[in-house]
Motif scaffolding. Sequence first.
Motif, PDB file in Angstrom:
ATOM      1  N   ALA A   1     -91.611  19.841 104.629  1.00 41.57           N
ATOM      2  CA  ALA A   1     -91.496  21.017 104.455  1.00 41.57           C
ATOM      3  C   ALA A   1     -89.607  21.200 103.356  1.00 41.57           C
ATOM      4  N   CYS A   2     -89.091  19.942 104.010  1.00 39.16           N
ATOM      5  CA  CYS A   2     -87.840  20.041 102.963  1.00 39.16           C
ATOM      6  C   CYS A   2     -87.965  19.648 102.823  1.00 39.16           C
TER       7      CYS A   2
ATOM      8  N   CYS B   1     -88.141  19.974  95.820  1.00 41.51           N
ATOM      9  CA  CYS B   1     -88.933  19.869  94.644  1.00 41.51           C
ATOM     10  C   CYS B   1     -89.445  21.276  93.995  1.00 41.51           C
ATOM     11  N   GLY B   2     -90.162  22.874  94.722  1.00 39.69           N
ATOM     12  CA  GLY B   2     -90.626  23.757  94.763  1.00 39.69           C
ATOM     13  C   GLY B   2     -89.607  24.674  93.909  1.00 39.69           C
ATOM     14  N   ILE B   3     -88.428  25.459  94.789  1.00 44.25           N
ATOM     15  CA  ILE B   3     -87.379  25.618  94.548  1.00 44.25           C
ATOM     16  C   ILE B   3     -86.054  25.447  92.498  1.00 44.25           C
TER      17      ILE B   3
ATOM     18  N   ASP C   1     -84.185  22.958  87.122  1.00 43.86           N
ATOM     19  CA  ASP C   1     -83.399  21.696  87.549  1.00 43.86           C
ATOM     20  C   ASP C   1     -83.864  20.386  86.714  1.00 43.86           C
ATOM     21  N   SER C   2     -82.802  19.483  86.517  1.00 41.86           N
ATOM     22  CA  SER C   2     -83.127  18.108  86.258  1.00 41.86           C
ATOM     23  C   SER C   2     -83.900  17.366  87.215  1.00 41.86           C
TER      24      SER C   2
ATOM     25  N   SER D   1     -77.155  22.620  88.884  1.00 43.13           N
ATOM     26  CA  SER D   1     -77.535  21.985  90.522  1.00 43.13           C
ATOM     27  C   SER D   1     -78.095  22.319  91.637  1.00 43.13           C
ATOM     28  N   VAL D   2     -79.593  22.912  91.729  1.00 41.79           N
ATOM     29  CA  VAL D   2     -79.518  23.940  92.655  1.00 41.79           C
ATOM     30  C   VAL D   2     -80.250  23.046  93.227  1.00 41.79           C
ATOM     31  N   ALA D   3     -80.970  21.964  93.236  1.00 44.76           N
ATOM     32  CA  ALA D   3     -81.472  20.852  93.892  1.00 44.76           C
ATOM     33  C   ALA D   3     -80.695  19.938  95.175  1.00 44.76           C
TER      34      ALA D   3
END
Length: 238
Positions: free
Chosen positions: A26-27, A32-34, A40-41, A202-204
Amino acid sequence: MWKKVAGFIRGEFLNWQAWEVVYLLACTGAICGISVYLGDSALGIASAVTGTLYTLLAGKGKISCYFFGVFNSASYGYIAFGQKLYGDTLLNWCWYLPMMFAGIFFWRRQMDDEQCVIKNKLDLRGRIICAAVCAVSIMILAAGLFLAGGSQPVIDASTTVLSVAAMILTVKRCMEQWLLWILVNSISVGMWLRVYLNSGNSVATLLWWLIMLITGIIFYIRWHRDVSRAQSSRKSGA
């Protein structure tokens, strides 16, 4: 050789509970999905995923955590440098990377029959010394980062110093590491939220820190329980 490698891999996945596997998937899936959806890069996503794997495997006491930690330290340092977070850059490139190899060396000498590291904790004197050294070091480093033109000197200094101390406790297999990681993760969430709100980038990395905050709380509870059980067993055996 291949038999040894296969045996090592099997050992790293011994005693995983169903919820732990689901949490891991899930993490990494959420990051990855979002992150892909928000553009994001690839480097940011890879850094966040390997950082997640490092923390989850470290929480399980598995020595393979350090293999993922090597990539995460190198890539996260590069991302932090791009955001002018110089304390985090130095932390990852000059401290985390060599400490990953130190962790492999020291942990491999303290493994149980299920290929999990043997956990311990600091005494009261050790906790007091650790807290005092961290407080003084944060003040000194924050002043230096301010003079160097860092974008968030106090926050950057706090995450840097606490992370250095936490990594030492990680290599020493102390459960108090998770208390420091919780502080680091809380501060880092705020730091990267500010970066995201200002630039949309940098959302990831932000998602990774949020997940690490939750994970740190979970593993502190588990390590505390495991250390308490081990102490009780030793007393019963005595």
